[in-house]
Design a protein around this motif. Structure first.
Motif, PDB file in Angstrom:
ATOM      1  N   ALA A  86     105.147 145.433  21.254  1.00 12.37           N
ATOM      2  CA  ALA A  86     104.043 145.672  20.315  1.00 12.37           C
ATOM      3  C   ALA A  86     103.079 144.489  20.286  1.00 12.37           C
ATOM      4  O   ALA A  86     101.861 144.677  20.188  1.00 12.37           O
ATOM      5  CB  ALA A  86     104.595 145.956  18.918  1.00 12.37           C
ATOM      6  N   GLN A  87     103.586 143.276  20.395  1.00 15.77           N
ATOM      7  CA  GLN A  87     102.711 142.105  20.404  1.00 15.77           C
ATOM      8  C   GLN A  87     101.885 142.041  21.691  1.00 15.77           C
ATOM      9  O   GLN A  87     100.725 141.621  21.664  1.00 15.77           O
ATOM     10  CB  GLN A  87     103.518 140.823  20.211  1.00 15.77           C
ATOM     11  CG  GLN A  87     104.038 140.657  18.803  1.00 15.77           C
ATOM     12  CD  GLN A  87     102.918 140.538  17.766  1.00 15.77           C
ATOM     13  OE1 GLN A  87     101.776 140.219  18.062  1.00 15.77           O
ATOM     14  NE2 GLN A  87     103.255 140.813  16.520  1.00 15.77           N
ATOM     15  N   ILE A  88     102.453 142.461  22.810  1.00 16.81           N
ATOM     16  CA  ILE A  88     101.675 142.536  24.055  1.00 16.81           C
ATOM     17  C   ILE A  88     100.543 143.536  23.871  1.00 16.81           C
ATOM     18  O   ILE A  88      99.393 143.276  24.223  1.00 16.81           O
ATOM     19  CB  ILE A  88     102.563 142.929  25.250  1.00 16.81           C
ATOM     20  CG1 ILE A  88     103.576 141.837  25.544  1.00 16.81           C
ATOM     21  CG2 ILE A  88     101.706 143.226  26.484  1.00 16.81           C
ATOM     22  CD1 ILE A  88     104.679 142.270  26.496  1.00 16.81           C
ATOM     23  N   TRP A  89     100.866 144.700  23.302  1.00  9.10           N
ATOM     24  CA  TRP A  89      99.840 145.724  23.063  1.00  9.10           C
ATOM     25  C   TRP A  89      98.745 145.171  22.161  1.00  9.10           C
ATOM     26  O   TRP A  89      97.560 145.316  22.454  1.00  9.10           O
ATOM     27  CB  TRP A  89     100.481 146.960  22.437  1.00  9.10           C
ATOM     28  CG  TRP A  89      99.586 148.156  22.429  1.00  9.10           C
ATOM     29  CD1 TRP A  89      99.590 149.173  23.341  1.00  9.10           C
ATOM     30  CD2 TRP A  89      98.547 148.462  21.489  1.00  9.10           C
ATOM     31  NE1 TRP A  89      98.616 150.091  23.016  1.00  9.10           N
ATOM     32  CE2 TRP A  89      97.969 149.676  21.880  1.00  9.10           C
ATOM     33  CE3 TRP A  89      98.053 147.826  20.360  1.00  9.10           C
ATOM     34  CZ2 TRP A  89      96.920 150.263  21.189  1.00  9.10           C
ATOM     35  CZ3 TRP A  89      97.004 148.412  19.665  1.00  9.10           C
ATOM     36  CH2 TRP A  89      96.449 149.623  20.079  1.00  9.10           C
ATOM     37  N   ASN A  90      99.126 144.511  21.066  1.00  3.37           N
ATOM     38  CA  ASN A  90      98.147 143.940  20.131  1.00  3.37           C
ATOM     39  C   ASN A  90      97.258 142.910  20.810  1.00  3.37           C
ATOM     40  O   ASN A  90      96.033 142.910  20.617  1.00  3.37           O
ATOM     41  CB  ASN A  90      98.857 143.273  18.943  1.00  3.37           C
ATOM     42  CG  ASN A  90      99.479 144.260  18.002  1.00  3.37           C
ATOM     43  OD1 ASN A  90      99.095 145.422  17.952  1.00  3.37           O
ATOM     44  ND2 ASN A  90     100.471 143.816  17.258  1.00  3.37           N
ATOM     45  N   HIS A  91      97.862 142.014  21.570  1.00  2.00           N
ATOM     46  CA  HIS A  91      97.072 140.975  22.231  1.00  2.00           C
ATOM     47  C   HIS A  91      96.145 141.572  23.292  1.00  2.00           C
ATOM     48  O   HIS A  91      95.001 141.148  23.426  1.00  2.00           O
ATOM     49  CB  HIS A  91      97.981 139.906  22.838  1.00  2.00           C
ATOM     50  CG  HIS A  91      98.455 138.911  21.846  1.00  2.00           C
ATOM     51  ND1 HIS A  91      99.442 139.201  20.920  1.00  2.00           N
ATOM     52  CD2 HIS A  91      98.064 137.633  21.601  1.00  2.00           C
ATOM     53  CE1 HIS A  91      99.641 138.138  20.163  1.00  2.00           C
ATOM     54  NE2 HIS A  91      98.823 137.171  20.549  1.00  2.00           N
ATOM     55  N   THR A  92      96.630 142.541  24.047  1.00  8.01           N
ATOM     56  CA  THR A  92      95.796 143.174  25.061  1.00  8.01           C
ATOM     57  C   THR A  92      94.626 143.904  24.416  1.00  8.01           C
ATOM     58  O   THR A  92      93.496 143.852  24.916  1.00  8.01           O
ATOM     59  CB  THR A  92      96.630 144.129  25.929  1.00  8.01           C
ATOM     60  OG1 THR A  92      97.691 143.373  26.519  1.00  8.01           O
ATOM     61  CG2 THR A  92      95.791 144.762  27.019  1.00  8.01           C
ATOM     62  N   PHE A  93      94.871 144.563  23.307  1.00  7.75           N
ATOM     63  CA  PHE A  93      93.787 145.211  22.568  1.00  7.75           C
ATOM     64  C   PHE A  93      92.748 144.173  22.163  1.00  7.75           C
ATOM     65  O   PHE A  93      91.546 144.383  22.300  1.00  7.75           O
ATOM     66  CB  PHE A  93      94.354 145.925  21.333  1.00  7.75           C
ATOM     67  CG  PHE A  93      93.312 146.657  20.550  1.00  7.75           C
ATOM     68  CD1 PHE A  93      92.924 147.928  20.919  1.00  7.75           C
ATOM     69  CD2 PHE A  93      92.717 146.069  19.441  1.00  7.75           C
ATOM     70  CE1 PHE A  93      91.958 148.611  20.197  1.00  7.75           C
ATOM     71  CE2 PHE A  93      91.750 146.738  18.713  1.00  7.75           C
ATOM     72  CZ  PHE A  93      91.368 148.010  19.092  1.00  7.75           C
ATOM     73  N   PHE A  94      93.214 143.032  21.697  1.00 10.48           N
ATOM     74  CA  PHE A  94      92.319 141.939  21.316  1.00 10.48           C
ATOM     75  C   PHE A  94      91.494 141.479  22.508  1.00 10.48           C
ATOM     76  O   PHE A  94      90.275 141.354  22.420  1.00 10.48           O
ATOM     77  CB  PHE A  94      93.152 140.785  20.750  1.00 10.48           C
ATOM     78  CG  PHE A  94      92.346 139.568  20.399  1.00 10.48           C
ATOM     79  CD1 PHE A  94      91.519 139.561  19.297  1.00 10.48           C
ATOM     80  CD2 PHE A  94      92.441 138.414  21.173  1.00 10.48           C
ATOM     81  CE1 PHE A  94      90.771 138.433  18.967  1.00 10.48           C
ATOM     82  CE2 PHE A  94      91.718 137.280  20.846  1.00 10.48           C
ATOM     83  CZ  PHE A  94      90.875 137.292  19.746  1.00 10.48           C
ATOM     84  N   TRP A  95      92.143 141.223  23.671  1.00 11.13           N
ATOM     85  CA  TRP A  95      91.387 140.775  24.845  1.00 11.13           C
ATOM     86  C   TRP A  95      90.352 141.806  25.240  1.00 11.13           C
ATOM     87  O   TRP A  95      89.212 141.454  25.555  1.00 11.13           O
ATOM     88  CB  TRP A  95      92.310 140.502  26.042  1.00 11.13           C
ATOM     89  CG  TRP A  95      93.398 139.524  25.793  1.00 11.13           C
ATOM     90  CD1 TRP A  95      94.726 139.693  26.102  1.00 11.13           C
ATOM     91  CD2 TRP A  95      93.303 138.227  25.182  1.00 11.13           C
ATOM     92  NE1 TRP A  95      95.440 138.585  25.715  1.00 11.13           N
ATOM     93  CE2 TRP A  95      94.585 137.667  25.144  1.00 11.13           C
ATOM     94  CE3 TRP A  95      92.250 137.484  24.646  1.00 11.13           C
ATOM     95  CZ2 TRP A  95      94.854 136.413  24.620  1.00 11.13           C
ATOM     96  CZ3 TRP A  95      92.518 136.228  24.110  1.00 11.13           C
ATOM     97  CH2 TRP A  95      93.799 135.702  24.102  1.00 11.13           C
TER      98      TRP A  95
END
Length: 104
Positions: A57-66
């Protein structure tokens, strides 16, 4: 405005740590080659899979941010950096686009 130092930390250390941790947690399991969104769905609400869920979930969140840091950014994340998937662009390239006269 977000500093280059902040972007570099979040991309190079924070996001990378989630990717590395998730890859270790799913190595040799049925989730090893599973798309990120399916990993999240398969592990949500399962206490024994909390570590996998949190890192995914944190990978998904960070990728969304990028993806949100570019002109017309946002939308569903893709290329989250897991094994077999390219990582997002570097923080330096994101920062340099801010001053670019043409959208990239």
């Amino acid at each position: 405005m977000i500093s280059a130092e902040t972007l570099s930390f979040h991309y190079g250390k924070h996001h990378k740590a989630y990717v590395d941790n998730l890859n270790k947690l799913v190595a040799g399991t049925e989730l090893a080659d599973t798309p990120l969104e399916k990993v999240i769905a398969a592990t949500a609400g399962k206490p024994d899979k909390a570590g996998v869920f949190n890192n995914a979930a944190q990978i998904w969140n960070h990728t969304f941010f990028w993806n949100s840091l570019k002109p017309n950014g946002g939308g569903a994340p893709h290329g989250c950096g897991r094994q077999g998937h390219p990582r997002p662009r570097s923080a330096a390239s994101i920062t340099s686009r801010k001053n670019s006269p043409t959208p990239q």
